[in-house]
Write a protein that holds these residues in place. Structure first.
Motif, PDB file in Angstrom:
ATOM      1  N   LEU A 161     -26.908  71.203  -8.196  1.00  0.00           N
ATOM      2  CA  LEU A 161     -27.459  69.942  -7.705  1.00  0.00           C
ATOM      3  C   LEU A 161     -28.193  70.131  -6.378  1.00  0.00           C
ATOM      4  CD1 LEU A 161     -24.513  67.480  -8.485  1.00  0.00           C
ATOM      5  CD2 LEU A 161     -26.478  68.096  -9.910  1.00  0.00           C
ATOM      6  N   ASP A 162     -29.343  69.482  -6.246  1.00  0.00           N
ATOM      7  CA  ASP A 162     -30.184  69.643  -5.052  1.00  0.00           C
ATOM      8  C   ASP A 162     -29.468  69.188  -3.790  1.00  0.00           C
ATOM      9  OD1 ASP A 162     -32.238  70.684  -6.554  1.00  0.00           O
ATOM     10  OD2 ASP A 162     -33.298  68.774  -6.770  1.00  0.00           O
ATOM     11  N   ARG A 163     -28.718  68.070  -3.875  1.00  0.00           N
ATOM     12  CA  ARG A 163     -28.059  67.556  -2.668  1.00  0.00           C
ATOM     13  C   ARG A 163     -27.083  68.577  -2.101  1.00  0.00           C
ATOM     14  NH1 ARG A 163     -23.737  62.533  -2.204  1.00  0.00           N
ATOM     15  NH2 ARG A 163     -23.765  62.369   0.092  1.00  0.00           N
ATOM     16  N   PHE A 164     -26.298  69.187  -2.977  1.00  0.00           N
ATOM     17  CA  PHE A 164     -25.325  70.179  -2.522  1.00  0.00           C
ATOM     18  C   PHE A 164     -26.032  71.422  -1.987  1.00  0.00           C
ATOM     19  CE2 PHE A 164     -22.399  73.769  -3.461  1.00  0.00           C
ATOM     20  CZ  PHE A 164     -21.371  73.403  -2.608  1.00  0.00           C
ATOM     21  N   ARG A 165     -27.071  71.866  -2.670  1.00  0.00           N
ATOM     22  CA  ARG A 165     -27.800  73.055  -2.223  1.00  0.00           C
ATOM     23  C   ARG A 165     -28.436  72.853  -0.849  1.00  0.00           C
ATOM     24  NH1 ARG A 165     -30.911  75.769  -7.453  1.00  0.00           N
ATOM     25  NH2 ARG A 165     -28.998  76.437  -8.561  1.00  0.00           N
ATOM     26  N   GLU A 166     -28.986  71.661  -0.635  1.00  0.00           N
ATOM     27  CA  GLU A 166     -29.611  71.399   0.672  1.00  0.00           C
ATOM     28  C   GLU A 166     -28.581  71.417   1.789  1.00  0.00           C
ATOM     29  OE1 GLU A 166     -32.841  71.287   1.356  1.00  0.00           O
ATOM     30  OE2 GLU A 166     -33.106  71.809  -0.759  1.00  0.00           O
ATOM     31  N   ARG A 167     -27.403  70.890   1.518  1.00  0.00           N
ATOM     32  CA  ARG A 167     -26.340  70.925   2.539  1.00  0.00           C
ATOM     33  C   ARG A 167     -25.962  72.374   2.870  1.00  0.00           C
ATOM     34  NH1 ARG A 167     -27.436  66.221   2.986  1.00  0.00           N
ATOM     35  NH2 ARG A 167     -25.985  64.446   3.132  1.00  0.00           N
ATOM     36  N   LEU A 168     -25.850  73.211   1.840  1.00  0.00           N
ATOM     37  CA  LEU A 168     -25.474  74.610   2.092  1.00  0.00           C
ATOM     38  C   LEU A 168     -26.570  75.354   2.848  1.00  0.00           C
ATOM     39  CD1 LEU A 168     -23.586  75.959  -1.059  1.00  0.00           C
ATOM     40  CD2 LEU A 168     -22.690  74.917   1.025  1.00  0.00           C
ATOM     41  N   LYS A 169     -27.822  75.039   2.556  1.00  0.00           N
ATOM     42  CA  LYS A 169     -28.923  75.681   3.285  1.00  0.00           C
ATOM     43  C   LYS A 169     -28.823  75.372   4.778  1.00  0.00           C
ATOM     44  CE  LYS A 169     -32.306  75.777  -0.487  1.00  0.00           C
ATOM     45  NZ  LYS A 169     -33.579  75.187  -0.997  1.00  0.00           N
ATOM     46  N   PHE A 170     -28.477  74.125   5.097  1.00  0.00           N
ATOM     47  CA  PHE A 170     -28.359  73.759   6.507  1.00  0.00           C
ATOM     48  C   PHE A 170     -27.174  74.460   7.157  1.00  0.00           C
ATOM     49  CE2 PHE A 170     -27.039  70.659   9.883  1.00  0.00           C
ATOM     50  CZ  PHE A 170     -28.123  70.906  10.722  1.00  0.00           C
ATOM     51  N   VAL A 171     -26.045  74.521   6.437  1.00  0.00           N
ATOM     52  CA  VAL A 171     -24.879  75.245   6.956  1.00  0.00           C
ATOM     53  C   VAL A 171     -25.233  76.710   7.200  1.00  0.00           C
ATOM     54  CG1 VAL A 171     -22.547  76.044   6.390  1.00  0.00           C
ATOM     55  CG2 VAL A 171     -23.208  73.693   5.876  1.00  0.00           C
ATOM     56  N   HIS A 172     -25.999  77.297   6.296  1.00  0.00           N
ATOM     57  CA  HIS A 172     -26.401  78.699   6.434  1.00  0.00           C
ATOM     58  C   HIS A 172     -27.313  78.885   7.646  1.00  0.00           C
ATOM     59  CE1 HIS A 172     -29.070  82.204   5.394  1.00  0.00           C
ATOM     60  NE2 HIS A 172     -27.871  82.754   5.301  1.00  0.00           N
TER      61      HIS A 172
END
Length: 485
Positions: free
Chosen positions: A129-140
């Motif tokens: 899911l895009d929402r989850f992926r975007e959150r992980l990108k920011f955490v990274h």
């Protein structure tokens, strides 16, 4: 950033005692944990009793940042999260069972870029899911994504027995976060499945970063036996009840002066699991055992959540009336109960890997435990038909693909061969299936070593007649592929 090796050596022993209430590591756990803390990619294949979860949970407590754990089963995730939170570890899960408020809290935690959670358990479907992926990108971007963990990693491979299509999409993690270590763990993978796992996750492209821990499948404390039967009579029920009451009698006779035996269990309490293939049989078998004054409880997906939670808690606590769980095959994953004294397969499992994984839930404390499988050719044929009915593309996980069906047929065929083989050590046969070159044999811990001539006699007596098999073949009812006789 991973801790320096010298710091890790000091911190892991303290964390093991303080956070996980354990006094010592099992063999190879320390080496795996240190490899993870050194920022290596790690592949772990080890038997059910090994303690694979600690290998990523302990580094998650020590490391800076959040560890993402991808797991295929909601019950497995919920159980591990509850256990970690009881140990004061901030672990959470994103899945369909949590409340909307909890979901929002977790996403808000990720949105800070510096999440407080040490471990976040998610499904492979969520990872697309895009929402989850975007959150992980920011955490990274904030350098707070410590590690990606793929539990039950055999689900990645179409050559595995539990293939899930969404596991294939986990290749996104290495493509998007090439510097983030990946750990994958499984109890059931042959050489082909192992290669597929490493290739899909991109770990084979950086072999210098990969640490591979492939342990033996041998469980010497388990006594393995196949009991031949048929569906024409109630023979397997009578056989099991006779066996279990014999166990009660022997344990009582061994020490009548004490309330507890040497293992600390009540004499009348012999914790065990019986695996069946249907919810109806779970219910009826558990009810029949209770009528014979044996503490058995059903456990399957259709039971109310509160009933399952109570049953599991009271079984783990060895409470009277909750000695035996009669369950469908999903039961047991991630459940930390070390004193299971027997595992019985009431029906033939659908795969060799499933049989091995489920039987391995016995004797996690290292003490002698008993595993037997009731085998009837009628059961074999039913399972064959179940696999054959799975057409290409059927099933939510994509398990009906042509490649996966071929793998499942092969696995089932090998399990049938295992059951009908009266010339080989059971333990050696299991190790050989998983590709071990040095194949150990047991110390009289299987039916072949214990009584090879008797095993052959029991097979000839118990299996359906050759006339019956021949008739089925002539009528074209079943594919010859499944007949190893």
């Amino acid at each position: 950033m991973p801790l320096a090796r010298s710091d890790s050596l000091q911190d892991i022993d303290f964390t093991l005692r303080q956070q996980f209430n354990k006094t010592a590591f099992r063999p190879y756990q320390r080496e795996i944990i240190l490899a993870a803390l050194d920022g290596k990619d790690v592949f772990v294949q080890a038997a059910t009793s090994f303690g694979k979860s600690l290998c990523f949970q302990l580094p998650a407590v020590i490391d800076r940042g959040i560890t993402i754990v991808i797991s295929p089963l909601l019950s497995l995730m919920m159980n591990q999260v509850e256990t970690l939170r009881a140990a004061n570890v901030d672990a959470r899960t994103l899945n369909s069972n949590i409340s909307l408020a909890e979901r929002d809290r977790i996403y808000q935690d990720l949105a800070t870029g510096h999440p407080r959670a040490r471990l976040l358990y998610v499904t492979p479907e969520l990872c697309s899911l895009d929402r989850f992926r975007e959150r992980l990108k920011f955490v990274h971007e904030q350098r707070e994504l410590a590690r990606i963990v793929v539990d039950e990693a055999h689900c990645i491979s179409e050559w595995g027995h539990d293939f899930r299509r969404d596991f294939k999409r986990l290749s996104w993690f290495r493509e998007t976060f090439p510097d983030v270590p990946i750990m994958c763990l499984t109890a059931t993978a042959n050489e082909q499945v192992r290669r597929d796992i490493l290739s899909t996750l991109g770990l084979d492209k950086t072999p210098e970063r990969l640490r591979n821990f492939t342990m033996t499948a041998h469980r010497p404390n388990l006594h393995l036996e196949v009991r031949f039967t048929s569906d024409e009579a109630n023979d397997r029920y009578d056989d099991f009840v006779t066996w279990l009451k014999g166990v009660y009698s022997r344990r009582a006779a061994a020490d009548r002066k004490r309330e507890l035996d040497a293992t600390g269990e009540r004499v009348e309490n012999v914790p065990g699991i019986i695996y069946t293939l249907s919810r109806d049989e779970c219910e009826s078998l558990a009810a029949a055992l209770r009528c014979d004054e044996i503490g058995a409880r059903p456990f399957h997906a259709k039971l109310p959540k509160e009933v399952k939670e109570e049953t599991l808690a009271r079984w783990i606590a060895n409470e009277p009336g909750y000695d035996i769980i009669v369950a469908t095959t999903a039961f047991g994953m991630g459940i930390d109960k070390e004193n299971v004294r027997f595992v019985v397969h009431w029906r033939l499992p659908k795969s060799f890997e499933g049989y091995y994984q489920e039987a391995g839930r016995a004797g996690r404390d290292g003490n002698a435990s008993y595993c037997f499988l009731y085998y009837a050719r009628e059961d074999r044929d039913r399972v064959c038909n179940m696999v054959m009915r799975d057409g290409p593309g059927s099933g939510a996980g994509g398990a009906g693909s042509a490649k996966n069906k071929q793998a499942r047929l092969e696995s089932l065929s090998r399990l049938v061969e295992y059951c009908e083989d009266t010339n080989t050590c059971r333990h050696a046969a299991i190790c050989r299936y998983f590709g071990e070159e040095q194949v150990p044999e047991c110390d009289y811990a299987c039916d072949w070593h214990k009584d090879a001539p008797g095993l052959k006699r029991r097979m000839m007596k118990g299996l359906a007649s050759e006339e019956w098999v021949s008739t089925q073949r002539q009528e074209g009812a079943y594919d010859d592929y499944y007949y190893s006789d």
